[in-house]
Design a protein around this motif. Structure first.
Motif, PDB file in Angstrom:
ATOM      1  N   ILE B 142       0.834  -1.200   0.000  1.00 48.80           N
ATOM      2  CA  ILE B 142       0.000   0.000   0.000  1.00 48.80           C
ATOM      3  C   ILE B 142       0.869   1.250   0.000  1.00 48.80           C
ATOM      4  N   LEU B 145       2.572   1.609  -3.453  1.00 50.96           N
ATOM      5  CA  LEU B 145       1.668   2.058  -4.521  1.00 50.96           C
ATOM      6  C   LEU B 145       1.363   3.543  -4.372  1.00 50.96           C
ATOM      7  N   ILE B 149       2.442   6.683  -7.414  1.00 50.31           N
ATOM      8  CA  ILE B 149       1.521   7.482  -8.230  1.00 50.31           C
ATOM      9  C   ILE B 149       1.680   8.944  -7.858  1.00 50.31           C
ATOM     10  N   VAL B 154      -5.502  10.542  -7.197  1.00 47.72           N
ATOM     11  CA  VAL B 154      -5.583   9.264  -7.911  1.00 47.72           C
ATOM     12  C   VAL B 154      -4.966   8.166  -7.059  1.00 47.72           C
ATOM     13  N   ARG B 157      -7.270   6.773  -4.491  1.00 47.65           N
ATOM     14  CA  ARG B 157      -8.293   5.824  -4.962  1.00 47.65           C
ATOM     15  C   ARG B 157      -7.667   4.463  -5.227  1.00 47.65           C
ATOM     16  N   ALA B 158      -6.457   4.461  -5.791  1.00 52.37           N
ATOM     17  CA  ALA B 158      -5.784   3.183  -6.044  1.00 52.37           C
ATOM     18  C   ALA B 158      -5.570   2.435  -4.731  1.00 52.37           C
ATOM     19  N   ILE B 161      -8.772   0.916  -3.319  1.00 52.59           N
ATOM     20  CA  ILE B 161      -9.137  -0.367  -3.937  1.00 52.59           C
ATOM     21  C   ILE B 161      -8.263  -1.476  -3.386  1.00 52.59           C
ATOM     22  N   LEU B 162      -6.967  -1.191  -3.289  1.00 48.12           N
ATOM     23  CA  LEU B 162      -6.029  -2.208  -2.794  1.00 48.12           C
ATOM     24  C   LEU B 162      -6.341  -2.606  -1.355  1.00 48.12           C
ATOM     25  N   VAL B 165      -9.352  -4.896  -1.426  1.00 40.88           N
ATOM     26  CA  VAL B 165      -8.974  -6.234  -1.910  1.00 40.88           C
ATOM     27  C   VAL B 165      -8.227  -6.977  -0.808  1.00 40.88           C
TER      28      VAL B 165
END
Lengths: 228, 241
Positions: B142, B145, B149, B154, B157-158, B161-162, B165
């Motif tokens: 996390i 990532l 970015i 953005v 949001r990525a 989602i991670l 999941v």
């Protein structure tokens, strides 16, 4: 274009398009397979070619190599579509993106996961895995590799917009692969020792259905994020 | 109440409130920590089997609890981000990640320090150790990532989602590791779960757990304030500060 595609037609169309692209680009898709064979070749060289040792660790080696090969090929699910803009077209289409994602992942599995099934018996034989375990090995590969593609698609969708997504991708995806590795390797190992394996196979099937139903939604959400 | 909560969601308001709470939280944390440490290290009797070295659980167990708790908080923030696009949730999510990773790391380190006198080795591929290690990788993923970015909205949001999941996968990973462990080797390790724990050990343990919770909120507020200033550096309320 006035003719509207139904959802099934769109799915089949996308699947065929991806398969056709893979067919025209054979060399690129042969790489993960070669990598798979190569990694497995390294183990006897590193550990010594003792037959008992190799037979003992064969299920584990084959599955770790399958995991790495799947990792290596993941980027190709969305990369070229992202570069040439067709990914945006897919996201703009009237059909639910999750279904279209499923088509792309299926195509990816057909060209990268399925070939592993063809070379795995050969490698199992070379490593001296008992013949009784080979059907189980093939079964776990058949059930397990689609899960790898489905989970991996989420990771690729998250990183496709990045220039150096590769190393991040492995950090995101490999921990999520752990359950598949555990159950697939232990099923094969149990089969080699002549034990019952249905429990592991059912668990893998459960993972497969869970990831078929959930992962396309997460992938679609991640793609929208990456493309926006 | 709802209005208060709603107002808390706005960055300038949160910035002020958090600033006011930080000194209070620091004192509460310090007091709980001292009480917990005193109870755990001095008051509580030595264990009849493990002697003095069991005392590391007063750090280890709360850290392990926090490592899971913070991940759940992050996943909750992830859901809020995806549904409501709330800016504060983005800040809370990403500020929680390094704190959670540190607690996970602390749990691993204290666990292996405890393992050396007890099991004779720093590391065994025990189910809990292994799933804690994988949890650490999820945290690092996390953080990685988010760093990769450029556009932070953005990135949030990525990461959301991670985190979602991941939270679906944590129970699956945990149980498969447990299952794998019971399959590969028998119970060579002394079982840690006792049917009951004496209150003289339980009370310091709970005090320490509470202290860690307060510490989390404290560290979170401080990190959130920094993150908010960085993200909103072009807005008016930051210039007015």
């Amino acid at each position: 274009m006035s003719r509207r595609l139904s959802l099934t037609q769109a799915f089949v169309f996308l699947l065929r398009r991806d398969l056709l692209l893979a067919l025209r680009n054979r060399a690129e898709y042969a790489m993960p397979l070669l990598f798979f064979v190569l990694v497995i070749t390294l183990f006897p060289l590193a550990l010594g070619a003792l037959p008992e040792l190799l037979a003992r660790i064969a299920p584990g080696i084959i599955w770790v190599a399958a995991l790495l090969a799947a990792m290596l090929s993941l980027d190709s699910i969305f990369r070229s579509d992202f570069d040439d803009g067709s990914l945006e077209q897919i996201l703009l289409s009237a059909h639910p993106v999750a279904v279209l994602v499923l088509a792309k992942v299926s195509a990816h599995w057909l060209v990268t996961g399925l070939p592993l099934l063809l070379v795995a018996p050969l490698l199992a034989e070379m490593l001296g895995m008992p013949a009784a375990a080979q059907p189980t090995l093939l079964l776990t590969i058949l059930i397990g590799t689609p899960i790898l593609s489905l989970i991996g698609a989420i990771g690729v969708a998250l990183t496709v917009g990045l220039r150096k997504g590769g190393i991040i991708l492995s950090l995101l995806v490999l921990p999520l692969y752990v359950p598949v590795l555990i159950f697939a390797a232990s099923a094969t190992e149990n089969a080699a020792m002549g034990f019952e394996v249905s429990a592991q196979i059912y668990m893998l099937l459960a993972f497969l259905f869970l990831s078929i139903s959930l992962s396309p939604w997460a992938t679609a959400a991640a793609l929208r994020m990456s493309v926006s | 109440m709802f209005l208060w909560f709603h107002k808390l969601g706005s960055p300038p308001h949160f910035y002020r409130i958090a600033g006011k709470w930080i000194p209070w939280l620091s004192w509460i944390f310090l007091m709980l920590l001292l009480a917990g440490l005193y109870g755990g290290l001095i008051e509580a009797p030595p264990d009849y089997q493990q002697g003095e070295s069991y005392r590391i659980i007063f750090v280890h167990v709360p850290a392990a609890w926090m490592s899971l708790f913070i991940y759940v908080v992050m996943a909750f923030c992830g859901a809020v981000i995806i549904v409501w696009r709330m800016k504060l949730a983005e800040v809370v999510l990403i500020s929680s990640a390094p704190i959670g990773a540190s607690f996970t790391f602390l749990a691993l380190v204290t666990g292996s320090l405890w393992g050396k006198p007890m099991w004779g080795t720093y590391w065994v591929w025990d189910a809990r150790l292994t799933s804690e290690l994988i949890l650490l990788f999820l945290y690092l993923g996390i953080i990685g990532l988010h760093n990769a970015i450029e556009d932070k909205r953005v990135a949030s949001r990525a990461v959301a989602i991670l985190a979602l999941v991941g939270v679906v996968n944590i129970p699956i990973i945990h149980y498969s590791v447990e299952w794998w462990h019971s399959l590969h080797q028998g119970a060579t390790v002394t079982k840690f779960d006792k049917p009951s724990i004496h209150w003289s050990m339980l009370i310091p343990l709970l005090l320490m757990a509470l202290a860690f919770q307060v510490y989390y909120v404290l560290a979170l507020f401080q990190k959130c304030r920094v993150e908010l200033l960085q993200r909103e550096r072009n807005s008016k309320w930051v210039e007015e500060l």
